[in-house]
Scaffold this active site. Sequence first.
Site, short mmCIF file in Angstrom:
data_model
loop_
_atom_site.label_atom_id
_atom_site.label_comp_id
_atom_site.label_asym_id
_atom_site.label_seq_id
_atom_site.Cartn_x
_atom_site.Cartn_y
_atom_site.Cartn_z
CD1 TRP A 356 0.49 -0.54 2.93
CD2 TRP A 356 -0.14 1.38 3.86
NE1 TRP A 356 1.16 0.01 4.69
CE2 TRP A 356 0.11 1.30 4.34
CE3 TRP A 356 -1.82 1.94 3.68
CZ2 TRP A 356 -0.14 2.05 5.74
CZ3 TRP A 356 -1.81 2.76 5.00
CH2 TRP A 356 -0.73 2.62 5.77
CG ASP A 357 4.55 0.73 1.58
OD1 ASP A 357 3.57 -0.28 1.52
OD2 ASP A 357 5.72 0.93 1.58
CD GLU A 499 2.26 -3.65 8.69
OE1 GLU A 499 1.93 -4.22 7.66
OE2 GLU A 499 3.30 -3.46 9.24
CE LYS A 613 5.42 -1.66 11.24
NZ LYS A 613 5.47 -2.71 10.29
CD GLN A 614 2.38 1.40 9.70
OE1 GLN A 614 3.39 1.51 8.68
NE2 GLN A 614 1.47 1.85 8.64
#
Length: 790
Positions: A356-357, A499, A613-614
Amino acid sequence: MMNYSLGKGDLENWVVSDTAFSPDTLGKTESIMYLGNGYMGLRSTTEEPYLNETRNLLVSGTFNKFSEEEVTELPNVADITRLDIRVDGEHFSLELGKVEQYKKQLNLQTAELIRTFDWTSPSGKKLRFHFRRFVSLDDMHLIGMKINVESLTDDVQISFDSGINAQLTNTGSQHFHEGEKRIFNKRYIQLVQSTIESNIDVVLNTMHQIKINGIDVKEEPVMNMERRKVWVTHDFTLRPNDHLEVEKLSTVYTSRDKEFDKPDYTLDNLRKHSLNELKRSFEKGYEALFQSHKGAWKKKVWDVYDFEVNSEDPFDQLSLRFALYHLTAMTPAHDERMGIAAKALSGEGYKGHSFWDTELFILPFFTYSNPKVAKSLLKYRYHGLAGARKKATASGYEGAMYPWEAAWPTDGEVTPVWGAVDIITGEQTKIWSGFIEQHISSDIAFAVYQYYKVTGDQDFMDKYGYEMVFDTARFWISRLEWDEEKQEYHINDVIGPDEYKEHVNNNAFTNYMAHFNIKLAIFYYDKLKTENPKLLEELRDLLDLEKAYKKWKSKLTQIYLPKPREEDSVIPQDDSYLQLKKLDLTKYKQADKVGTLFSEYNLEQVNQMQITKQADVMILLYLLEQTENVFSKEIKKANFDYYEPKTTHDSSLSLSTHAIMANDLGKSELAYSLFRKASEIDLGPTMNSSDEGIHAASIGGIWQAAVFGFAGIRLIEGKLKINPSLPKHWKNMKFTINWKGQPISITITNAKLTIIPLHDKKIIFEVFGEDYETNKQMEIKLGSSQTITF
């Protein structure tokens, strides 16, 4: 040791340098200084070999499976860069003797790798070495190398072995059958490789032009062949002040190249064509070929993007040029059947797969700056519908369920099942992303929406875009789960962008984006019903849209969307997150490297704590603003203040999103700090951050943090909004974007905004709540409604 200030004059803020050779930190510059043109990427290993080196030549689209037990990956093609050099019969290495004036540099402006140093041998003889290398942007099949050696003090015997070495693997996996090796006319070397499962032929050719003191060397080399290797050996005697010059030109062609991937393909034609092209290049020579390559970078990249930042800290300008360089080098703009790898073409990390980056962190750069390339990348996802449908069917769903990791577009899911060792149990960790991280389907739908809104490309939508949105919406409607007690639809057992939280229910990002995907499908269905009923009829038959449309309409309003809590306006990341144990992350956030949390906890333990995580909820708020302004600034602030301290930023994708949101919220110092950290993930001084390859999405995020953050460029309800807020130490920034098919030059200072529609077509935009329109240069005083039109 990294140095960012060695570019002088016209090269100021264009040069990335390493000024201290270390055999223990080779991966850093091998990755961040890699050379590429989208067709291939050449890791910038040194010519002479070292134990800890990683030699990679990766060619886009050449995926292969080593065995049924492994997933497909980009194979490591034969190496053409290695030179086995001997000085007076002894193996040459910078680990021996004395090294002075060492510099390894990537010139971003010319996309050339340069390495220079003086070396004194163990016996006291002093030589000067100068290495140059480029991967051509003018001819995507061409690699150029040039070596100069000067004896400074003594007579010296120099010899070297050079050719093509296919004795390489992908960390142990051999992807190629051994093919034929040839040396033509004792000069032109050719080696053929064929992938063992995907049956792709790769043909490499190389040749050498050698001069001493400017005079061609006529002596014939010694020719050698071994298993998977063919090379020549040259021997010379240099006297004091003699100059040895070696030009090595190489070409790489594959049967997957568009011009050869046809029914009448033959390996013999590929071999002949590739060799003839090398001979044509040889007639021009390194310098002429390099000038053409340099000119291509100027014409295709630097003149087009026209990005300048006037900052008190020159690193800011360098980091943005670094981003533009890598965004060009990583992208297979030549072929819509190929996507962008998470490590670009700089290393074997993530096996060359796309995530998906691309859609959320890399594609926006091209959508706003080079729509032709953006269209190609979206067509890659269109070609991937076959694999997405295959995955949906295999999982018991309808429509298109895009794979978490993608390779060749029709391959479907290629995420490995098993990952790293669990530090607590000692067992291998299962990778659940390929099974339950499903938000990528709506991420791709969002990318289609964003591209269409920014470009107005109706042809793309008619041929590709509508079908992608409709089929992903069909997946989501089949994915919904009815909760009888609450009388609403849920999406259970997923992984969101965070994640560190596996098997959660109702991840806010996943639910909202699925809702957006379905709502967008309804809107496009109604639009086509009025504007293009013939196309709708074709898609209705293909996708059973009449049935799907009824489901979309009946279920949309019943999808559960987590709302901000009354007490603090925080949106629950998922059903359980806000009830989990809290942990002070300060020491982990301040650590020199990511992932230090897992030296003390395993993933199962982290799954039970409020650790992210993000960006998860934060990227949701950022994206939704571009569809409809769902949440207030107060809600955005409340969620930023709640989630950012709980976010480790262990994903390189995280910092840029937080930088944009921080800037939107007026946290300017924090925004710049996050931008700087994002810039330093690869470019910064840490020497082990990029061993497996660069962080492609983070590099796209550097551009986004500057343009969407500091420049305040945003798509809002289909309109261009510009709300600039530059860092205090930035005097101005200038760049070009495309809007509705027209390049727009934008210059921002702290006092004014200058807009120039370069095709003199009318543009409508908003600045701090006020609407403007112009087809000529317009200056707007920031903080005032006063405008001047030229």
